[in-house]
Enzyme design. Structure first.
Site, mmCIF file in Angstrom:
data_model
loop_
_atom_site.group_PDB
_atom_site.id
_atom_site.type_symbol
_atom_site.label_atom_id
_atom_site.label_comp_id
_atom_site.label_asym_id
_atom_site.label_seq_id
_atom_site.Cartn_x
_atom_site.Cartn_y
_atom_site.Cartn_z
ATOM 1 N N GLY A 12 88.116 39.369 -59.718
ATOM 2 C CA GLY A 12 88.570 40.754 -59.713
ATOM 3 C C GLY A 12 87.838 41.685 -60.659
ATOM 4 O O GLY A 12 88.354 42.759 -60.991
ATOM 5 N N MET A 90 87.105 37.058 -49.804
ATOM 6 C CA MET A 90 86.285 36.006 -49.203
ATOM 7 C C MET A 90 86.731 35.617 -47.798
ATOM 8 O O MET A 90 86.715 34.450 -47.437
ATOM 9 C CB MET A 90 86.294 34.768 -50.119
ATOM 10 C CG MET A 90 85.733 35.026 -51.507
ATOM 11 S SD MET A 90 84.089 35.757 -51.497
ATOM 12 C CE MET A 90 83.136 34.292 -51.108
ATOM 13 N N HIS A 109 78.197 43.727 -52.032
ATOM 14 C CA HIS A 109 77.510 42.451 -51.831
ATOM 15 C C HIS A 109 76.412 42.309 -52.887
ATOM 16 O O HIS A 109 75.665 43.261 -53.136
ATOM 17 C CB HIS A 109 76.905 42.408 -50.420
ATOM 18 C CG HIS A 109 76.249 41.095 -50.120
ATOM 19 N ND1 HIS A 109 76.971 39.957 -49.861
ATOM 20 C CD2 HIS A 109 74.941 40.734 -50.088
ATOM 21 C CE1 HIS A 109 76.131 38.947 -49.666
ATOM 22 N NE2 HIS A 109 74.898 39.388 -49.796
ATOM 23 N N ASP A 141 81.340 46.672 -40.923
ATOM 24 C CA ASP A 141 81.434 46.661 -39.464
ATOM 25 C C ASP A 141 81.646 45.218 -39.011
ATOM 26 O O ASP A 141 81.943 44.349 -39.834
ATOM 27 C CB ASP A 141 80.217 47.338 -38.810
ATOM 28 C CG ASP A 141 78.933 46.564 -39.017
ATOM 29 O OD1 ASP A 141 78.984 45.415 -39.497
ATOM 30 O OD2 ASP A 141 77.858 47.110 -38.686
ATOM 31 N N GLU A 142 81.489 44.974 -37.718
ATOM 32 C CA GLU A 142 81.892 43.654 -37.226
ATOM 33 C C GLU A 142 80.903 42.539 -37.551
ATOM 34 O O GLU A 142 81.204 41.373 -37.349
ATOM 35 C CB GLU A 142 82.169 43.723 -35.725
ATOM 36 C CG GLU A 142 83.449 44.500 -35.465
ATOM 37 C CD GLU A 142 83.990 44.346 -34.069
ATOM 38 O OE1 GLU A 142 83.581 43.387 -33.383
ATOM 39 O OE2 GLU A 142 84.795 45.195 -33.670
HETATM 40 C C1 GRF Z 1 80.838 39.981 -56.507
HETATM 41 O O1 GRF Z 1 79.595 39.431 -56.859
HETATM 42 C C2 GRF Z 1 80.732 40.743 -55.218
HETATM 43 O O2 GRF Z 1 79.488 41.338 -55.015
HETATM 44 C C3 GRF Z 1 80.955 39.657 -54.183
HETATM 45 O O3 GRF Z 1 81.918 38.814 -54.741
HETATM 46 C C4 GRF Z 1 81.865 38.903 -56.171
HETATM 47 C C5 GRF Z 1 83.235 39.277 -56.607
HETATM 48 O O4 GRF Z 1 83.363 39.302 -58.002
HETATM 49 N N1 GRF Z 1 81.336 40.222 -52.915
HETATM 50 P P1 GRF Z 1 84.663 39.925 -58.664
HETATM 51 O O5 GRF Z 1 85.854 39.141 -58.100
HETATM 52 O O6 GRF Z 1 84.733 41.373 -58.315
HETATM 53 O O7 GRF Z 1 84.512 39.683 -60.134
#
Ligand code: GRF
Length: 212
Positions: A12, A90, A109, A141-142
């Site tokens: 988070g 995730m 990302h 998007d998808e």
């Molecule tokens: C980050 O590296 C983000 O880019 C990826 O997942 C990670 C999440 O980290 N999608 P956090 O939970 O925000 O610390």
């Protein structure tokens, strides 16, 4: 006031960066109306609770994605959410979820897309041997890690970097990029032309006009 909904699965830190930016007044006219996690043990959901924000855990519990997503969409609607921010969430979103919030779901990302989509982006970048990586905030998007790019920030890949070192360097930029991207989107001061995000500055007016 614009209402944000945050979806997370883990640590988070991006959520906290957004919440801190909001507290500093860097994301004007917005609040976080709900933080949702698909994992009860996510540190991010505990942090949200500790900040006094509304939280909800909505686990998959062996259900189909569409069912879980319908519950999440209902929860977001209940809290008046206008912009959904995936912050280390995730799970892939169902097409129904994406359709429920057209151009109103953002993701971050840890690579310069379209390079290295999917899991372990930092390890992918190291293994490939690139000299520059970074992070991307994009509309969802998808297709996985594919939508219109709102903003990217680059970092060098240094000799001797391991996954941890590169991830930390990228994460620092993520924490700057996400609040900035949210501000841009909330301002409404942009258009999407083909698959490009175009800021509504005067020099872009013709481009936007042309695309109408
Ligand atoms: C980050 O590296 C983000 O880019 C990826 O997942 C990670 C999440 O980290 N999608 P956090 O939970 O925000 O610390």
């Amino acid at each position: 006031m614009k209402h944000l909904g945050i979806l997370l699965s883990g640590r988070g830190s991006n959520f906290l960066a957004i919440a801190d930016a909001m507290d500093r007044g860097q994301i004007e006219g917005a609040d976080i109306s709900i933080v949702i996690s698909n994992r009860a043990e996510a540190a991010g959901i505990a942090a949200a609770r500790a900040r006094g924000l509304a939280t909800q855990v909505i686990e998959a519990r062996g259900r189909k994605r569409a069912e879980q997503d319908a519950e999440i969409v209902a929860c977001l609607r209940e809290h008046g959410v206008e912009l959904v921010c995936l912050a280390g969430y995730m799970r892939l979103l169902s097409p129904e979820f994406i359709a429920a919030f057209p151009n109103a779901i953002l993701n971050i990302h840890p690579s310069l897309l379209p390079s290295f989509p999917g899991l372990d982006a930092q390890a992918q970048a190291l293994a490939y041997g690139v000299g520059i990586s970074g992070c991307t905030v994009h509309f969802v998007d998808e297709q996985l890690d594919h939508g219109v790019i709102v903003l990217q920030r680059a970092v060098p890949v240094l000799q001797g970097d391991d996954e941890e070192a590169l991830s930390a360097r990228i994460l620092e930029q993520e924490h700057l990029a996400y609040p900035e991207a949210i501000s841009r989107v909330l301002s409404g001061n942009y258009a999407i032309v083909d698959r490009r995000y175009v800021a509504r500055a005067s020099q872009n007016a013709a481009l936007i006009e042309e695309a109408k």
